[in-house]
Design a protein around this motif. Structure first.
Motif, PDB file in Angstrom:
ATOM      1  N   ILE A  78       0.845  -1.180   0.101  1.00  0.00           N
ATOM      2  CA  ILE A  78       0.076  -0.076   0.003  1.00  0.00           C
ATOM      3  C   ILE A  78       1.090   1.179  -0.092  1.00  0.00           C
ATOM      4  O   ILE A  78       1.826   1.220   0.191  1.00  0.00           O
ATOM      5  N   GLY A  79       0.254   2.406  -0.405  1.00  0.00           N
ATOM      6  CA  GLY A  79       1.040   3.494  -0.261  1.00  0.00           C
ATOM      7  C   GLY A  79       1.516   3.928   0.953  1.00  0.00           C
ATOM      8  O   GLY A  79       1.052   3.540   2.054  1.00  0.00           O
ATOM      9  N   THR A  80       2.990   4.546   0.886  1.00  0.00           N
ATOM     10  CA  THR A  80       3.704   5.105   2.271  1.00  0.00           C
ATOM     11  C   THR A  80       3.678   6.579   2.230  1.00  0.00           C
ATOM     12  O   THR A  80       3.942   7.239   1.146  1.00  0.00           O
ATOM     13  N   PRO A  81       2.996   7.072   3.095  1.00  0.00           N
ATOM     14  CA  PRO A  81       3.062   8.577   3.119  1.00  0.00           C
ATOM     15  C   PRO A  81       4.378   9.265   3.002  1.00  0.00           C
ATOM     16  O   PRO A  81       5.374   8.912   3.473  1.00  0.00           O
ATOM     17  N   GLY A  82       4.351  10.012   1.930  1.00  0.00           N
ATOM     18  CA  GLY A  82       5.423  10.899   1.551  1.00  0.00           C
ATOM     19  C   GLY A  82       6.434  10.179   0.601  1.00  0.00           C
ATOM     20  O   GLY A  82       7.331  10.766   0.291  1.00  0.00           O
ATOM     21  N   LYS A  83       6.108   8.914   0.397  1.00  0.00           N
ATOM     22  CA  LYS A  83       7.168   8.190  -0.516  1.00  0.00           C
ATOM     23  C   LYS A  83       6.443   7.631  -1.823  1.00  0.00           C
ATOM     24  O   LYS A  83       6.875   7.597  -2.928  1.00  0.00           O
ATOM     25  N   SER A  84       4.966   7.092  -1.686  1.00  0.00           N
ATOM     26  CA  SER A  84       4.518   6.713  -2.808  1.00  0.00           C
ATOM     27  C   SER A  84       2.690   6.567  -2.518  1.00  0.00           C
ATOM     28  O   SER A  84       2.314   6.549  -1.575  1.00  0.00           O
ATOM     29  N   GLN A  85       2.268   6.686  -3.633  1.00  0.00           N
ATOM     30  CA  GLN A  85       0.637   6.519  -3.681  1.00  0.00           C
ATOM     31  C   GLN A  85       0.437   5.306  -4.808  1.00  0.00           C
ATOM     32  O   GLN A  85       0.466   5.758  -6.131  1.00  0.00           O
ATOM     33  N   LEU A  86      -0.241   4.512  -4.031  1.00  0.00           N
ATOM     34  CA  LEU A  86      -0.702   3.240  -4.894  1.00  0.00           C
ATOM     35  C   LEU A  86      -2.208   2.894  -4.792  1.00  0.00           C
ATOM     36  O   LEU A  86      -2.581   1.878  -5.293  1.00  0.00           O
ATOM     37  N   GLY A  87      -3.055   4.101  -4.477  1.00  0.00           N
ATOM     38  CA  GLY A  87      -4.612   3.863  -4.593  1.00  0.00           C
ATOM     39  C   GLY A  87      -5.009   2.649  -3.526  1.00  0.00           C
ATOM     40  O   GLY A  87      -4.546   2.820  -2.243  1.00  0.00           O
ATOM     41  N   THR A  88      -5.543   1.654  -4.004  1.00  0.00           N
ATOM     42  CA  THR A  88      -5.894   0.669  -3.260  1.00  0.00           C
ATOM     43  C   THR A  88      -4.904  -0.478  -2.923  1.00  0.00           C
ATOM     44  O   THR A  88      -5.176  -1.385  -2.060  1.00  0.00           O
ATOM     45  N   GLY A  89      -3.754  -0.219  -3.426  1.00  0.00           N
ATOM     46  CA  GLY A  89      -2.587  -1.033  -3.319  1.00  0.00           C
ATOM     47  C   GLY A  89      -2.154  -1.867  -4.692  1.00  0.00           C
ATOM     48  O   GLY A  89      -3.097  -1.907  -5.410  1.00  0.00           O
ATOM     49  N   SER A  90      -0.847  -2.452  -4.525  1.00  0.00           N
ATOM     50  CA  SER A  90      -0.534  -3.208  -5.691  1.00  0.00           C
ATOM     51  C   SER A  90       0.371  -4.332  -5.423  1.00  0.00           C
ATOM     52  O   SER A  90       0.651  -4.189  -3.977  1.00  0.00           O
ATOM     53  N   TYR A  91       0.672  -5.211  -6.160  1.00  0.00           N
ATOM     54  CA  TYR A  91       1.595  -6.195  -5.944  1.00  0.00           C
ATOM     55  C   TYR A  91       3.039  -5.833  -6.064  1.00  0.00           C
ATOM     56  O   TYR A  91       4.067  -6.425  -5.581  1.00  0.00           O
ATOM     57  N   ARG A  92       3.192  -4.447  -6.392  1.00  0.00           N
ATOM     58  CA  ARG A  92       4.638  -3.931  -6.564  1.00  0.00           C
ATOM     59  C   ARG A  92       4.730  -2.461  -6.237  1.00  0.00           C
ATOM     60  O   ARG A  92       3.527  -1.853  -6.644  1.00  0.00           O
ATOM     61  N   ASP A  93       5.888  -2.141  -5.908  1.00  0.00           N
ATOM     62  CA  ASP A  93       6.039  -0.545  -5.499  1.00  0.00           C
ATOM     63  C   ASP A  93       7.486  -0.289  -5.969  1.00  0.00           C
ATOM     64  O   ASP A  93       8.514  -0.920  -5.053  1.00  0.00           O
ATOM     65  N   TYR A  94       7.799   0.181  -7.107  1.00  0.00           N
ATOM     66  CA  TYR A  94       9.023   0.584  -7.462  1.00  0.00           C
ATOM     67  C   TYR A  94       8.926   2.229  -7.572  1.00  0.00           C
ATOM     68  O   TYR A  94       8.235   2.902  -7.531  1.00  0.00           O
ATOM     69  N   ARG A  95      10.448   2.440  -7.078  1.00  0.00           N
ATOM     70  CA  ARG A  95      10.843   4.127  -6.721  1.00  0.00           C
ATOM     71  C   ARG A  95      11.722   4.312  -7.898  1.00  0.00           C
ATOM     72  O   ARG A  95      12.614   3.425  -8.425  1.00  0.00           O
ATOM     73  N   ALA A  96      12.103   5.704  -7.662  1.00  0.00           N
ATOM     74  CA  ALA A  96      13.262   6.265  -8.571  1.00  0.00           C
ATOM     75  C   ALA A  96      14.431   6.019  -7.978  1.00  0.00           C
ATOM     76  O   ALA A  96      14.410   5.672  -6.733  1.00  0.00           O
ATOM     77  N   ILE A  97      15.420   5.861  -8.404  1.00  0.00           N
ATOM     78  CA  ILE A  97      16.911   5.398  -7.910  1.00  0.00           C
ATOM     79  C   ILE A  97      17.500   6.891  -7.484  1.00  0.00           C
ATOM     80  O   ILE A  97      17.802   7.656  -8.120  1.00  0.00           O
TER      81      ILE A  97
END
Length: 364
Positions: A78-97
């Motif tokens: 799920i989304g991490t405040p200030g880090k990612s927004q994934l809506g209702t959630g996902s099986y993957r969470d990739y960030r920029a390097i």
């Protein structure tokens, strides 16, 4: 939330290596989340070049449907405040390097509900730790080197901190260059090179070159490995030859050039008679599918002759003797290698007691 109990449990049946078959620009942590009742999903946390903090469909970050009723097993990122927004959630969470020169930490959030009939959740961690990942912490506990994390909470969330050490990929070669001395008397030489990968232990690589007098095997691989470089022709004109073996990554910008030089000496044997039999180099070589075998019977045109092809184990795979014409001038026949696998082959022309051979490289 009460303290979470940590247990070391056996890994589940499916190996993590299955999920590392495809290389990409980034680093990734695979978490296998299960409820102990044959229900499990894989969650992927990582960094990739070109990713954003939201859902990147190009990197298979798809938004999942809303969480099902509590009686049904579910696990997701799920989304991490200030880090990612994934809506209702996902099986993957990739960030920029964040950096390619210094270690950095990314924080992810996983959520689960065990479903009916379960006593807790098991998160299996990869062993060994993936390349470019230096540390893993789950809810503040250092899990580096551990194989699993468990919770007795039937429903909950946990933060996963992953410390990346995203150093650049580079290749090494030992020796860093090759030199061959070839003549038309001694057996054709070969040398071995040890290819190494720094930055990504199991990184893929391939070797490209444009010298028809060389053969490299294997021409591609993953991680450290030995490569054999063979000279396959002594029919080149006398002189010096240079080429470069180009070690390249199919994904990253990493590259390494290995200089190769060859000196060719001819005339080691006595010069043949002007009209003696001869076997020339096939054309093209290397070849795909078909190649022309060129030879001359010369003043032995009436002598029984054979033309046969052998594989690299010395087994005869084709007899083209019926195509030989009893003429003294140069002639050629076509060898169709379509039914045979890629590799080294030998063409052997026998004219009476005299035997002539030439190496050929079939590529598919």
């Amino acid at each position: 939330m009460k303290p979470i109990h940590l247990l070391l449990l056996a890994m589940l049946v499916v190996p993590f290596s299955v999920f590392h078959a495809q290389e990409y620009r980034g680093a990734e942590l695979d978490l296998r989340v299960g409820n102990g009742n044959d229900r499990q999903v894989y969650l992927f946390l990582g960094v990739r070049e070109g990713c954003t903090s939201g859902l990147d469909l190009a990197y298979e970050e798809y938004e999942l449907p809303p969480t099902p009723p509590n009686e049904i097993f579910d696990a997701r990122v799920i989304g991490t405040p200030g880090k990612s927004q994934l809506g209702t959630g996902s099986y993957r969470d990739y960030r920029a390097i964040a950096s390619t020169t210094a270690p950095f930490t990314e924080t992810y959030t996983i959520a689960w509900q065990c479903g009916e009939g379960s006593n807790g959740i098991l998160v299996a961690l990869p062993d060994p730790m993936p390349a470019r990942i230096a540390q893993i912490r789950i809810d503040g506990e250092d899990m580096t080197g551990e194989t699993s994390w468990t919770s007795t909470f039937l429903q909950g969330q946990a933060t996963v901190e992953v410390r990346f050490n995203y150093v650049a990929l580079s290749y090494t070669a030992n020796p860093p260059s090759l030199t061959f001395a070839v003549n038309n008397k001694d057996p054709l030489p070969y040398q071995d090179i040890a290819i190494g990968c720094e930055g990504i232990t199991g990184a893929a690589w391939s070797i490209q070159y444009d010298a028809p007098w060389l053969y490299v095997s294997p021409s591609h691989g993953n991680g450290a490995g030995n490569v054999r470089v063979s000279v396959i022709s002594s029919s080149q004109p006398a002189g010096s030859y240079q080429t470069v073996l180009q070690v390249r990554s199919p994904v990253y910008d990493a590259q390494l050039d290995i200089p190769v030089s060859m000196s060719m000496t001819v005339g080691v044997h006595d010069a043949p008679a002007p009209n003696s039999p001869a076997l020339y180099r096939n054309y093209p070589n290397p070849f795909h599918g078909q190649t022309q075998l060129r030879f001359r019977l010369g003043d032995a045109a009436t002598t029984p002759a054979t033309l046969r092809i052998y594989d690299n184990l010395g087994r005869e795979i084709a007899d083209l003797s019926a195509l030989i014409q009893d003429i003294p001038v140069p002639q050629s026949v076509v060898f169709d290698a379509a039914p045979f696998p890629a590799g080294m082959y030998t063409c052997r022309l026998t004219v009476g007691p005299r035997v002539y051979t030439v190496g050929m490289l079939l590529m598919k």
